[in-house]
Enzyme design. Structure first.
Site, PDB file in Angstrom:
ATOM      1  N   HIS A   1       0.864  -1.181   0.000  1.00 29.31           N
ATOM      2  CA  HIS A   1       0.000   0.000   0.000  1.00 29.31           C
ATOM      3  C   HIS A   1       0.903   1.234   0.000  1.00 29.31           C
ATOM      4  O   HIS A   1       2.029   1.200   0.487  1.00 29.31           O
ATOM      5  CB  HIS A   1      -0.860  -0.035   1.269  1.00 29.31           C
ATOM      6  CG  HIS A   1      -1.929   0.996   1.340  1.00 29.31           C
ATOM      7  ND1 HIS A   1      -1.669   2.298   1.712  1.00 29.31           N
ATOM      8  CD2 HIS A   1      -3.269   0.923   1.121  1.00 29.31           C
ATOM      9  CE1 HIS A   1      -2.806   2.976   1.722  1.00 29.31           C
ATOM     10  NE2 HIS A   1      -3.791   2.170   1.362  1.00 29.31           N
TER      11      HIS A   1
ATOM     12  N   ASP B   1       2.898  -3.999   8.151  1.00 26.24           N
ATOM     13  CA  ASP B   1       1.638  -3.294   7.918  1.00 26.24           C
ATOM     14  C   ASP B   1       0.524  -4.321   8.111  1.00 26.24           C
ATOM     15  O   ASP B   1       0.282  -5.165   7.256  1.00 26.24           O
ATOM     16  CB  ASP B   1       1.627  -2.724   6.499  1.00 26.24           C
ATOM     17  CG  ASP B   1       0.277  -2.137   6.095  1.00 26.24           C
ATOM     18  OD1 ASP B   1      -0.684  -2.223   6.887  1.00 26.24           O
ATOM     19  OD2 ASP B   1       0.179  -1.617   4.965  1.00 26.24           O
TER      20      ASP B   1
ATOM     21  N   GLN C   1      -4.722  -5.025   7.006  1.00 26.32           N
ATOM     22  CA  GLN C   1      -5.672  -5.985   6.440  1.00 26.32           C
ATOM     23  C   GLN C   1      -5.630  -7.336   7.141  1.00 26.32           C
ATOM     24  O   GLN C   1      -6.303  -8.278   6.715  1.00 26.32           O
ATOM     25  CB  GLN C   1      -5.388  -6.171   4.942  1.00 26.32           C
ATOM     26  CG  GLN C   1      -5.521  -4.915   4.117  1.00 26.32           C
ATOM     27  CD  GLN C   1      -6.941  -4.383   4.067  1.00 26.32           C
ATOM     28  OE1 GLN C   1      -7.909  -5.106   4.321  1.00 26.32           O
ATOM     29  NE2 GLN C   1      -7.095  -3.105   3.735  1.00 26.32           N
TER      30      GLN C   1
ATOM     31  N   LYS D   1     -10.971  -0.429  10.172  1.00 31.28           N
ATOM     32  CA  LYS D   1     -11.133  -1.623   9.349  1.00 31.28           C
ATOM     33  C   LYS D   1     -11.583  -2.827  10.172  1.00 31.28           C
ATOM     34  O   LYS D   1     -11.779  -3.920   9.623  1.00 31.28           O
ATOM     35  CB  LYS D   1      -9.825  -1.939   8.618  1.00 31.28           C
ATOM     36  CG  LYS D   1      -9.384  -0.855   7.630  1.00 31.28           C
ATOM     37  CD  LYS D   1      -8.089  -1.245   6.932  1.00 31.28           C
ATOM     38  CE  LYS D   1      -7.524  -0.078   6.123  1.00 31.28           C
ATOM     39  NZ  LYS D   1      -8.349   0.262   4.956  1.00 31.28           N
TER      40      LYS D   1
ATOM     41  N   CYS E   1      -4.726   2.456  -3.769  1.00 31.29           N
ATOM     42  CA  CYS E   1      -3.500   2.968  -3.140  1.00 31.29           C
ATOM     43  C   CYS E   1      -2.346   1.981  -3.315  1.00 31.29           C
ATOM     44  O   CYS E   1      -1.571   1.727  -2.374  1.00 31.29           O
ATOM     45  CB  CYS E   1      -3.735   3.262  -1.653  1.00 31.29           C
ATOM     46  SG  CYS E   1      -4.938   4.563  -1.351  1.00 31.29           S
TER      47      CYS E   1
END
Length: 409
Positions: free
Chosen positions: A121, A198, A201, A224, A364
């Site tokens: 991302h 990261d 997700q 999220k 993104c």
């Protein structure tokens, strides 16, 4: 599959869009919020609204208890060693920038290497680009396999003794690829590098154990995972965070302020300058409670099963291309796709006319779009409230869109 009764906890799902029942398939961008979270935020503003850490009055104490109680919930949620390792931020982007600007500036020098992948991302690309430019470092990319997965052999080739930072997403927001973070961390550590993850997700969808992964930093966002916008988390190993300088200065993060010099509070507060995101943290705590009541293992299995069903049904649509690994055990609960020569924005518009919300664009992830040799894609992303019926509605919508654009052309 999870019980469909979960949908009752999300008031927005009772709404109609353009005269059709809402099918929300954009949870990778932001998830819907359960009533439990909405109530927790409202309760803070209605009954406990005050600043934290400052006052000795009742409201201040209750607000502080709610805010710091949320920190303890996050610590348990990702199995951090101590609450001092949990920094509240505005989101994943801010968390990654803290690592780049604080740890990176102090430890990356000319000729050193920073390693990321083509699937990242933008939030996990641009901070490292800027750091590399500023410090004269080399930004290197691990290439992807044909199915959009990472090869550990390729990681071993790219990560060297010159590498100071390896930063990779746990789960791809486009391909759905689930990356072998624990094994990559071992490679990074063997070469003397720190591992940054990261987790935007991943944390909402599966059990994350930062001690098991042994990563040095882990970042994720509240919005999220059923929580409010504007709140996120940076986990960092305590010894690293203690050595790092804050990048925002002002109230809350100070210990002593003199005319020429100041000193900082201990962890975690030295990284939380100014009035913190109190309602956001409380809402995040409520979201964690909600997810843990369901069970992260059940959530992960539900999404794997839904992705498998979606891949099977969507593959029945002629002219539809699915990106990323087709094995549902290798991907999270999202499917990114294109339909013939229909632009994803046009496709998403037609689906929206039928009450179906999907994401369209470059997500993104422009370097990944270039790697896929496309300008944009459409994406259906699932969460705890989605069902096989939602997938069926999507497939029906895709067929309708295909007929519409065939007639137009």
């Amino acid at each position: 599959m999870l019980s469909k009764d979960i949908r009752k906890h999300f008031p927005i799902l009772a709404h109609e869009i353009n005269g059709h029942p809402l099918v929300y398939l954009d949870s990778a961008a932001t998830s819907q919020k359960p009533q439990q979270v909405i109530d927790a935020i409202s309760n803070y503003y209605e009954h406990d609204n005050s600043n934290v850490h400052r006052g000795v009055h009742t409201l201040g104490n209750r607000a502080t208890e709610g805010y710091e109680g949320a920190r303890d919930k996050v610590r348990n949620f990702i199995n951090a060693k101590s609450r001092e390792e949990i920094i509240f931020t505005r989101g994943t982007t801010t968390a990654l920038n803290i690592v780049a600007q604080s740890y990176g500036r102090a430890n990356v020098n000319e000729g050193d290497e920073i390693v990321i992948t083509h699937m990242e991302h933008h939030s996990n690309i641009i901070p490292w680009q800027q750091l590399a430019k500023e410090r004269g470092a080399v930004l290197k990319y691990v290439d992807l396999e044909e199915d959009g997965t990472l090869s550990l052999e390729e990681v071993r080739k790219v990560v060297t003794e010159r590498t100071k930072i390896v930063s990779i997403m746990h789960v791809s927001n486009v391909l759905g690829t689930m990356n072998p973070i624990k094994e990559i961390t071992e490679i990074a550590h063997a070469n003397g590098a720190v591992m940054v993850v990261d987790g935007a997700q991943a944390a909402p969808h599966m059990k994350v154990d930062v001690q098991h992964l042994d990563c040095d930093f882990y970042a994720f966002s509240g919005h999220k995972m059923g929580g409010p916008t504007g709140i996120g988390v940076l986990y960092g190993k305590k010894d690293l965070l203690n050595k790092m300088e804050p990048i925002e200065f002002g109230g809350e993060m100070i210990d002593f302020v003199g005319l020429q010099e100041s000193t900082w509070k201990e962890l975690p507060w030295k990284f939380e300058g100014g009035t913190p995101i109190i309602a956001g943290a409380i809402g995040l705590g409520a979201a964690i409670d909600f997810l843990e009541e369901i069970g992260l293992d059940k959530i992960e299995r539900h999404e794997h099963d839904l992705a498998a069903y979606a891949i099977k049904r969507m593959s029945e649509v002629e002219g539809l291309t699915i990106y990323g690994p087709l094995d549902p055990e290798k991907r999270a609960g999202l499917v990114t796709f294109n339909l013939n020569d229909v632009h994803p924005h046009d496709l998403a518009t037609v689906l929206d006319m039928n009450g179906i919300a999907v994401r369209a664009g470059h997500h993104c992830a422009q370097p990944l779009m270039k790697w896929l040799d496309v300008s944009a894609t459409a994406r259906a992303s699932f969460y705890i409230y989605n069902t096989e019926e939602d997938v069926d509605r999507l497939v029906d919508g895709l067929r309708m869109a295909k007929e519409y654009f065939n007639d137009v052309n």
